[in-house]
Design a protein around this motif. Structure first.
Motif, PDB file in Angstrom:
ATOM      1  N   ASN A  67      -3.929 -65.549  36.545  1.00  0.00           N
ATOM      2  CA  ASN A  67      -4.616 -65.727  37.470  1.00  0.00           C
ATOM      3  C   ASN A  67      -6.055 -66.376  36.764  1.00  0.00           C
ATOM      4  OD1 ASN A  67      -5.946 -63.331  35.722  1.00  0.00           O
ATOM      5  ND2 ASN A  67      -5.182 -62.194  37.115  1.00  0.00           N
ATOM      6  N   THR A  68      -7.599 -66.489  38.003  1.00  0.00           N
ATOM      7  CA  THR A  68      -8.827 -66.878  37.351  1.00  0.00           C
ATOM      8  C   THR A  68      -9.163 -66.346  36.509  1.00  0.00           C
ATOM      9  OG1 THR A  68      -9.859 -65.564  39.435  1.00  0.00           O
ATOM     10  CG2 THR A  68      -8.185 -67.902  39.581  1.00  0.00           C
ATOM     11  N   GLU A 110      11.290 -61.050  41.599  1.00  0.00           N
ATOM     12  CA  GLU A 110      10.011 -59.806  42.133  1.00  0.00           C
ATOM     13  C   GLU A 110       8.983 -61.311  42.027  1.00  0.00           C
ATOM     14  OE1 GLU A 110      10.862 -56.381  39.145  1.00  0.00           O
ATOM     15  OE2 GLU A 110      10.688 -58.360  37.976  1.00  0.00           O
ATOM     16  N   MET A 111       8.547 -62.623  41.898  1.00  0.00           N
ATOM     17  CA  MET A 111       7.914 -63.085  41.606  1.00  0.00           C
ATOM     18  C   MET A 111       6.910 -63.011  42.318  1.00  0.00           C
ATOM     19  SD  MET A 111       6.106 -65.258  39.338  1.00  0.00           S
ATOM     20  CE  MET A 111       6.827 -65.621  37.507  1.00  0.00           C
ATOM     21  N   ASN A 112       7.383 -63.747  43.945  1.00  0.00           N
ATOM     22  CA  ASN A 112       7.276 -63.701  45.227  1.00  0.00           C
ATOM     23  C   ASN A 112       6.212 -61.862  45.640  1.00  0.00           C
ATOM     24  OD1 ASN A 112       7.397 -66.043  45.323  1.00  0.00           O
ATOM     25  ND2 ASN A 112       9.289 -65.718  46.582  1.00  0.00           N
ATOM     26  N   ARG A 113       6.452 -61.478  44.552  1.00  0.00           N
ATOM     27  CA  ARG A 113       5.838 -59.815  45.529  1.00  0.00           C
ATOM     28  C   ARG A 113       4.919 -59.613  44.035  1.00  0.00           C
ATOM     29  NH1 ARG A 113      10.811 -58.612  45.792  1.00  0.00           N
ATOM     30  NH2 ARG A 113      11.441 -57.214  43.763  1.00  0.00           N
ATOM     31  N   CYS A 116       1.367 -60.626  44.783  1.00  0.00           N
ATOM     32  CA  CYS A 116      -0.379 -59.610  45.046  1.00  0.00           C
ATOM     33  C   CYS A 116      -0.637 -58.451  44.640  1.00  0.00           C
ATOM     34  CB  CYS A 116       0.288 -59.049  46.379  1.00  0.00           C
ATOM     35  SG  CYS A 116       1.644 -58.106  46.334  1.00  0.00           S
ATOM     36  N   VAL A 117      -0.438 -58.819  43.015  1.00  0.00           N
ATOM     37  CA  VAL A 117      -0.517 -57.460  42.287  1.00  0.00           C
ATOM     38  C   VAL A 117      -1.383 -58.474  41.115  1.00  0.00           C
ATOM     39  CG1 VAL A 117       0.274 -55.646  40.896  1.00  0.00           C
ATOM     40  CG2 VAL A 117       1.106 -56.336  42.397  1.00  0.00           C
ATOM     41  N   SER A 118      -1.066 -59.401  41.010  1.00  0.00           N
ATOM     42  CA  SER A 118      -1.718 -60.386  39.894  1.00  0.00           C
ATOM     43  C   SER A 118      -2.277 -61.147  39.411  1.00  0.00           C
ATOM     44  CB  SER A 118      -0.510 -60.106  37.746  1.00  0.00           C
ATOM     45  OG  SER A 118      -0.267 -60.646  38.152  1.00  0.00           O
ATOM     46  N   GLY A 119      -1.348 -62.052  40.739  1.00  0.00           N
ATOM     47  CA  GLY A 119      -2.206 -63.440  40.682  1.00  0.00           C
ATOM     48  C   GLY A 119      -3.332 -63.371  41.862  1.00  0.00           C
ATOM     49  N   SER A 120      -2.685 -63.080  43.052  1.00  0.00           N
ATOM     50  CA  SER A 120      -4.065 -62.938  43.861  1.00  0.00           C
ATOM     51  C   SER A 120      -5.227 -61.411  44.088  1.00  0.00           C
ATOM     52  CB  SER A 120      -3.261 -63.522  45.213  1.00  0.00           C
ATOM     53  OG  SER A 120      -2.888 -64.230  45.471  1.00  0.00           O
ATOM     54  N   SER A 121      -5.175 -60.577  43.028  1.00  0.00           N
ATOM     55  CA  SER A 121      -5.822 -59.702  43.268  1.00  0.00           C
ATOM     56  C   SER A 121      -7.382 -60.319  42.766  1.00  0.00           C
ATOM     57  CB  SER A 121      -4.637 -58.741  42.220  1.00  0.00           C
ATOM     58  OG  SER A 121      -4.680 -59.259  41.456  1.00  0.00           O
ATOM     59  N   PRO A 122      -7.296 -61.506  41.863  1.00  0.00           N
ATOM     60  CA  PRO A 122      -9.068 -61.216  41.334  1.00  0.00           C
ATOM     61  C   PRO A 122     -10.257 -61.367  43.110  1.00  0.00           C
ATOM     62  CG  PRO A 122      -7.425 -62.289  40.176  1.00  0.00           C
ATOM     63  CD  PRO A 122      -7.108 -61.554  40.997  1.00  0.00           C
ATOM     64  N   ALA A 123      -9.222 -61.631  43.732  1.00  0.00           N
ATOM     65  CA  ALA A 123      -9.989 -62.237  45.202  1.00  0.00           C
ATOM     66  C   ALA A 123     -10.412 -60.693  45.794  1.00  0.00           C
ATOM     67  CB  ALA A 123      -9.349 -62.933  46.379  1.00  0.00           C
ATOM     68  N   TYR A 124      -8.995 -59.553  45.818  1.00  0.00           N
ATOM     69  CA  TYR A 124      -9.472 -57.790  46.313  1.00  0.00           C
ATOM     70  C   TYR A 124     -10.887 -57.773  45.961  1.00  0.00           C
ATOM     71  CZ  TYR A 124      -4.187 -59.278  46.656  1.00  0.00           C
ATOM     72  OH  TYR A 124      -3.128 -59.402  46.943  1.00  0.00           O
ATOM     73  N   VAL A 125     -10.894 -58.099  43.591  1.00  0.00           N
ATOM     74  CA  VAL A 125     -11.773 -57.329  43.541  1.00  0.00           C
ATOM     75  C   VAL A 125     -12.965 -57.721  43.561  1.00  0.00           C
ATOM     76  CG1 VAL A 125     -12.709 -56.457  40.758  1.00  0.00           C
ATOM     77  CG2 VAL A 125     -10.030 -56.851  41.675  1.00  0.00           C
ATOM     78  N   PHE A 126     -13.253 -59.056  44.096  1.00  0.00           N
ATOM     79  CA  PHE A 126     -14.526 -59.986  44.599  1.00  0.00           C
ATOM     80  C   PHE A 126     -14.821 -58.852  45.906  1.00  0.00           C
ATOM     81  CE2 PHE A 126     -12.715 -63.927  41.446  1.00  0.00           C
ATOM     82  CZ  PHE A 126     -13.164 -62.878  40.072  1.00  0.00           C
ATOM     83  N   MET A 127     -14.220 -59.272  46.627  1.00  0.00           N
ATOM     84  CA  MET A 127     -14.224 -58.342  47.389  1.00  0.00           C
ATOM     85  C   MET A 127     -14.852 -56.708  47.631  1.00  0.00           C
ATOM     86  SD  MET A 127     -11.156 -59.949  50.097  1.00  0.00           S
ATOM     87  CE  MET A 127     -12.355 -59.369  51.824  1.00  0.00           C
ATOM     88  N   LYS A 214       1.206 -59.050  53.626  1.00  0.00           N
ATOM     89  CA  LYS A 214       1.111 -60.785  53.679  1.00  0.00           C
ATOM     90  C   LYS A 214       0.558 -61.608  52.665  1.00  0.00           C
ATOM     91  CE  LYS A 214       0.088 -59.257  58.337  1.00  0.00           C
ATOM     92  NZ  LYS A 214       1.184 -59.927  58.852  1.00  0.00           N
ATOM     93  N   CYS A 215       0.184 -61.119  51.641  1.00  0.00           N
ATOM     94  CA  CYS A 215       0.348 -61.834  50.464  1.00  0.00           C
ATOM     95  C   CYS A 215       1.541 -62.508  49.684  1.00  0.00           C
ATOM     96  CB  CYS A 215      -0.600 -61.455  49.462  1.00  0.00           C
ATOM     97  SG  CYS A 215      -0.296 -62.353  47.499  1.00  0.00           S
ATOM     98  N   SER A 216       2.506 -61.461  49.881  1.00  0.00           N
ATOM     99  CA  SER A 216       4.009 -62.151  49.535  1.00  0.00           C
ATOM    100  C   SER A 216       4.719 -62.462  50.707  1.00  0.00           C
ATOM    101  CB  SER A 216       4.479 -60.532  48.877  1.00  0.00           C
ATOM    102  OG  SER A 216       3.875 -59.857  47.940  1.00  0.00           O
ATOM    103  N   GLU A 217       4.222 -61.916  51.703  1.00  0.00           N
ATOM    104  CA  GLU A 217       5.203 -62.893  52.561  1.00  0.00           C
ATOM    105  C   GLU A 217       4.644 -64.821  52.980  1.00  0.00           C
ATOM    106  OE1 GLU A 217       4.042 -60.511  56.189  1.00  0.00           O
ATOM    107  OE2 GLU A 217       5.210 -59.300  56.202  1.00  0.00           O
ATOM    108  N   ARG A 218       3.328 -64.378  52.812  1.00  0.00           N
ATOM    109  CA  ARG A 218       2.914 -65.936  52.306  1.00  0.00           C
ATOM    110  C   ARG A 218       3.856 -66.813  51.130  1.00  0.00           C
ATOM    111  NH1 ARG A 218       2.649 -70.175  55.039  1.00  0.00           N
ATOM    112  NH2 ARG A 218       0.454 -71.701  54.440  1.00  0.00           N
TER     113      ARG A 218
END
Length: 226
Positions: A67-68, A110-113, A116-127, A214-218
């Protein structure tokens, strides 16, 4: 060409392209010879080790999801491998990502799931930071250009960030559950209780759950596209 020479002369090949560009890259790699003794590391969401290894004629593949925050040495990276990767090579890749933060191993299914927890989640925190900042501005906490009252934009952002960092550190280093930590801040009939009730009433948990799904589905969709 350049890609062929880069792959031919390397022991470890980092595949750092977007998932949408992988079909083209893998198609080209599949035309290269003597790839089975190479180690490939992929960081693309949804792209399996099987796909990469198949294109690379059975090569070892480590799949990573960083993650970033790794840009400042505070990253979190999930990794997995296929059966062709040796323990030494896997340890080497782990150490490589550990130079920029924390690393943990999971099973590939487990990787696609975990994205949403550690890969994309910095964006949630920024929001969350953005939402708290906007709420503070609406209440007049931002200093006007011709006033000495209030806080500058940077001061306000820093206060919010430091509060989030402190809260996360307290959660990480303590032994309380999230619910217990929430209750330590709430007092009966107090300000925090009123704020927490409003967030719950607005559906904060449902919104996060839906977003993570939605993150995992994508990620699954990106892996399914050929």
């Amino acid at each position: 060409d350049n890609l062929y020479n880069a792959v031919l002369n390397a022991d470890i090949i980092m595949l750092c392209v977007k998932p949408q560009n992988f079909p083209e890259i893998l198609s080209e790699i599949s035309t290269f010879k003597n790839m089975s003794d190479k180690l490939f590391v992929t960081i693309a969401a949804g792209i399996s080790t099987r796909e990469v290894s198949s294109a690379a004629h059975g090569a070892g593949v480590v799949r990573a999801m960083p993650n970033t925050p790794m840009l400042i040495g505070c990253g979190v990276t999930a990794i997995c491998r296929n059966s062709e990767v040796s323990d030494d090579d896997y340890a080497f890749v782990s150490k490589m990502f550990e130079s920029a933060g924390k690393v943990f191993s999971i099973q590939e299914e487990e990787m696609n799931r975990i994205i949403c927890v550690s890969g994309s989640s910095p964006a949630y925190v920024f929001m969350v930071i953005k939402a708290m900042y906007q709420g503070a501005v609406e209440q007049g906490l931002l200093r006007e250009s011709d006033s000495c009252v209030g806080l500058t934009e940077k001061e306000l952002i820093n206060i919010i960030c430091d509060t989030i960092i402190g809260s996360a550190t307290l959660m990480k280093n303590g032994d309380k559950t999230p619910d217990e930590q929430i209750m330590t801040v709430c007092s009966k009939g107090g300000t925090t209780e009123r704020a927490v009730f409003e967030l719950e009433n607005r559906g904060i948990y449902e919104a996060f759950s839906s977003a993570m799904r939605k993150c995992s589905e994508r990620a699954e969709e990106l892996g399914a596209k050929k």
